[in-house]
Design a protein around this motif. Sequence first.
Motif, PDB file in Angstrom:
ATOM      1  N   ALA A   1      50.344  33.133  34.184  1.00 51.54           N
ATOM      2  CA  ALA A   1      49.333  33.623  34.898  1.00 51.54           C
ATOM      3  C   ALA A   1      50.472  35.347  35.569  1.00 51.54           C
ATOM      4  CB  ALA A   1      48.385  33.927  35.845  1.00 51.54           C
ATOM      5  N   ASP A   2      51.510  36.082  35.405  1.00 46.58           N
ATOM      6  CA  ASP A   2      52.734  36.341  36.055  1.00 46.58           C
ATOM      7  C   ASP A   2      52.583  37.601  35.010  1.00 46.58           C
ATOM      8  OD1 ASP A   2      53.577  35.325  33.814  1.00 46.58           O
ATOM      9  OD2 ASP A   2      55.659  35.473  34.923  1.00 46.58           O
ATOM     10  N   ARG A   3      51.800  38.511  34.823  1.00 48.77           N
ATOM     11  CA  ARG A   3      51.309  39.559  33.871  1.00 48.77           C
ATOM     12  C   ARG A   3      51.049  40.640  35.423  1.00 48.77           C
ATOM     13  NH1 ARG A   3      47.663  36.057  32.785  1.00 48.77           N
ATOM     14  NH2 ARG A   3      45.430  36.884  32.728  1.00 48.77           N
ATOM     15  N   PRO A   4      50.851  41.997  34.681  1.00 50.05           N
ATOM     16  CA  PRO A   4      50.549  43.012  35.783  1.00 50.05           C
ATOM     17  C   PRO A   4      49.489  43.011  35.719  1.00 50.05           C
ATOM     18  CG  PRO A   4      51.957  44.020  34.086  1.00 50.05           C
ATOM     19  CD  PRO A   4      52.264  41.837  33.577  1.00 50.05           C
ATOM     20  N   GLY A   5      48.922  43.559  36.717  1.00 49.56           N
ATOM     21  CA  GLY A   5      47.414  43.313  37.909  1.00 49.56           C
ATOM     22  C   GLY A   5      47.341  42.486  37.713  1.00 49.56           C
ATOM     23  N   VAL A   6      47.837  41.242  37.338  1.00 56.07           N
ATOM     24  CA  VAL A   6      47.117  40.249  38.689  1.00 56.07           C
ATOM     25  C   VAL A   6      47.792  39.838  40.184  1.00 56.07           C
ATOM     26  CG1 VAL A   6      47.681  38.002  38.992  1.00 56.07           C
ATOM     27  CG2 VAL A   6      47.125  38.623  36.381  1.00 56.07           C
ATOM     28  N   ALA A   7      46.410  39.701  40.959  1.00 56.43           N
ATOM     29  CA  ALA A   7      46.956  39.695  42.336  1.00 56.43           C
ATOM     30  C   ALA A   7      46.381  37.964  43.227  1.00 56.43           C
ATOM     31  CB  ALA A   7      45.760  40.877  43.371  1.00 56.43           C
ATOM     32  N   VAL A   8      46.723  37.226  43.418  1.00 53.38           N
ATOM     33  CA  VAL A   8      46.614  36.330  44.296  1.00 53.38           C
ATOM     34  C   VAL A   8      46.288  36.225  45.425  1.00 53.38           C
ATOM     35  CG1 VAL A   8      48.036  34.062  44.001  1.00 53.38           C
ATOM     36  CG2 VAL A   8      48.585  35.474  42.267  1.00 53.38           C
ATOM     37  N   ALA A   9      45.489  35.741  45.984  1.00 55.96           N
ATOM     38  CA  ALA A   9      44.752  35.020  47.007  1.00 55.96           C
ATOM     39  C   ALA A   9      44.851  33.509  47.956  1.00 55.96           C
ATOM     40  CB  ALA A   9      43.786  35.580  47.815  1.00 55.96           C
ATOM     41  N   VAL A  10      45.901  32.868  48.551  1.00 51.13           N
ATOM     42  CA  VAL A  10      46.542  31.597  48.922  1.00 51.13           C
ATOM     43  C   VAL A  10      45.823  30.923  50.178  1.00 51.13           C
ATOM     44  CG1 VAL A  10      48.052  30.277  49.416  1.00 51.13           C
ATOM     45  CG2 VAL A  10      48.666  32.043  48.282  1.00 51.13           C
TER      46      VAL A  10
ATOM     47  N   LEU B   1      54.219  26.467  47.908  1.00 46.69           N
ATOM     48  CA  LEU B   1      53.253  26.312  47.683  1.00 46.69           C
ATOM     49  C   LEU B   1      53.075  25.032  48.743  1.00 46.69           C
ATOM     50  CD1 LEU B   1      51.312  26.654  44.170  1.00 46.69           C
ATOM     51  CD2 LEU B   1      51.334  27.682  46.498  1.00 46.69           C
ATOM     52  N   GLN B   2      51.822  24.938  49.314  1.00 45.71           N
ATOM     53  CA  GLN B   2      51.632  23.516  50.216  1.00 45.71           C
ATOM     54  C   GLN B   2      50.367  22.725  49.720  1.00 45.71           C
ATOM     55  OE1 GLN B   2      53.866  22.721  52.925  1.00 45.71           O
ATOM     56  NE2 GLN B   2      55.034  24.611  52.415  1.00 45.71           N
ATOM     57  N   ASP B   3      50.278  21.393  50.036  1.00 48.47           N
ATOM     58  CA  ASP B   3      49.716  20.587  49.751  1.00 48.47           C
ATOM     59  C   ASP B   3      48.348  20.468  50.651  1.00 48.47           C
ATOM     60  OD1 ASP B   3      47.800  18.439  48.022  1.00 48.47           O
ATOM     61  OD2 ASP B   3      48.267  16.997  50.662  1.00 48.47           O
ATOM     62  N   GLY B   4      47.085  20.482  49.135  1.00 47.09           N
ATOM     63  CA  GLY B   4      45.822  21.673  49.416  1.00 47.09           C
ATOM     64  C   GLY B   4      45.946  23.035  49.664  1.00 47.09           C
ATOM     65  N   ASP B   5      46.724  23.875  49.202  1.00 44.68           N
ATOM     66  CA  ASP B   5      46.270  25.108  48.988  1.00 44.68           C
ATOM     67  C   ASP B   5      45.529  25.147  47.655  1.00 44.68           C
ATOM     68  OD1 ASP B   5      48.511  26.123  51.670  1.00 44.68           O
ATOM     69  OD2 ASP B   5      49.428  26.181  49.896  1.00 44.68           O
ATOM     70  N   VAL B   6      44.619  26.565  48.557  1.00 48.10           N
ATOM     71  CA  VAL B   6      43.608  26.777  47.438  1.00 48.10           C
ATOM     72  C   VAL B   6      44.359  28.654  47.055  1.00 48.10           C
ATOM     73  CG1 VAL B   6      40.547  27.516  47.437  1.00 48.10           C
ATOM     74  CG2 VAL B   6      41.974  25.847  48.708  1.00 48.10           C
ATOM     75  N   LEU B   7      43.883  28.904  46.281  1.00 49.05           N
ATOM     76  CA  LEU B   7      44.499  29.665  44.903  1.00 49.05           C
ATOM     77  C   LEU B   7      43.946  30.109  44.157  1.00 49.05           C
ATOM     78  CD1 LEU B   7      46.986  28.050  45.488  1.00 49.05           C
ATOM     79  CD2 LEU B   7      47.916  29.508  43.559  1.00 49.05           C
ATOM     80  N   ASP B   8      43.127  31.670  44.729  1.00 48.81           N
ATOM     81  CA  ASP B   8      42.278  32.133  43.343  1.00 48.81           C
ATOM     82  C   ASP B   8      42.923  33.508  43.200  1.00 48.81           C
ATOM     83  OD1 ASP B   8      39.760  31.458  44.567  1.00 48.81           O
ATOM     84  OD2 ASP B   8      40.208  32.149  46.512  1.00 48.81           O
ATOM     85  N   LEU B   9      43.297  33.967  41.867  1.00 53.21           N
ATOM     86  CA  LEU B   9      43.613  34.964  40.899  1.00 53.21           C
ATOM     87  C   LEU B   9      42.953  35.879  40.073  1.00 53.21           C
ATOM     88  CD1 LEU B   9      46.071  32.570  38.449  1.00 53.21           C
ATOM     89  CD2 LEU B   9      46.379  33.681  40.522  1.00 53.21           C
ATOM     90  N   PHE B  10      42.825  36.999  40.317  1.00 58.20           N
ATOM     91  CA  PHE B  10      42.397  38.259  40.611  1.00 58.20           C
ATOM     92  C   PHE B  10      42.762  39.245  39.343  1.00 58.20           C
ATOM     93  CE2 PHE B  10      40.999  36.374  44.782  1.00 58.20           C
ATOM     94  CZ  PHE B  10      40.291  36.292  44.151  1.00 58.20           C
ATOM     95  N   GLN B  11      42.422  39.667  38.595  1.00 60.33           N
ATOM     96  CA  GLN B  11      42.292  40.419  37.909  1.00 60.33           C
ATOM     97  C   GLN B  11      42.255  41.511  37.671  1.00 60.33           C
ATOM     98  OE1 GLN B  11      44.794  39.990  34.417  1.00 60.33           O
ATOM     99  NE2 GLN B  11      44.936  42.529  34.548  1.00 60.33           N
ATOM    100  N   ALA B  12      42.671  42.490  37.322  1.00 60.71           N
ATOM    101  CA  ALA B  12      42.876  44.754  38.603  1.00 60.71           C
ATOM    102  C   ALA B  12      42.399  44.303  36.911  1.00 60.71           C
ATOM    103  CB  ALA B  12      43.480  45.145  38.707  1.00 60.71           C
ATOM    104  N   ILE B  13      40.988  45.520  37.454  1.00 60.25           N
ATOM    105  CA  ILE B  13      39.839  46.184  36.050  1.00 60.25           C
ATOM    106  C   ILE B  13      40.186  48.084  36.376  1.00 60.25           C
ATOM    107  CG2 ILE B  13      37.220  46.284  34.887  1.00 60.25           C
ATOM    108  CD1 ILE B  13      36.901  43.143  35.519  1.00 60.25           C
ATOM    109  N   ALA B  14      40.286  48.194  35.726  1.00 61.91           N
ATOM    110  CA  ALA B  14      40.650  50.253  35.416  1.00 61.91           C
ATOM    111  C   ALA B  14      39.012  50.124  35.194  1.00 61.91           C
ATOM    112  CB  ALA B  14      41.438  50.827  34.808  1.00 61.91           C
ATOM    113  N   GLY B  15      38.532  51.244  35.976  1.00 63.02           N
ATOM    114  CA  GLY B  15      36.875  51.830  35.573  1.00 63.02           C
ATOM    115  C   GLY B  15      36.456  53.445  36.533  1.00 63.02           C
ATOM    116  N   GLY B  16      35.692  53.196  36.668  1.00 61.43           N
ATOM    117  CA  GLY B  16      35.621  54.869  37.144  1.00 61.43           C
ATOM    118  C   GLY B  16      34.309  54.795  37.360  1.00 61.43           C
TER     119      GLY B  16
END
Length: 66
Positions: free
Chosen positions: A27-36, A51-66
């Motif tokens: 998941a370390d590709r361009p367009g990926v954002a991460v929230a911890v 990273l710490q025990d119990g961390d909650v991660l959300d991965l987001f993929q940027a989507i182009a559009g208009g």
Amino acid sequence: MNIRLNDQTLPLTPAQSLLGLLQSQGADRPGVAVAVNQQIIPRSNWGAYRLQDGDVLDLFQAIAGG
């Protein structure tokens, strides 16, 4: 140590970096954002962020559009 990645529990070794986790998940590709714990972590900090025990991660993929 366990974290949650997009609602899935994953076991990790202690002191794993965010970048290491993302690389292991392909998941370390361009367009990926991460929230911890609901805070966006800039890509430039992924290697230093430990990273710490119990961390909650959300991965987001940027989507182009208009």
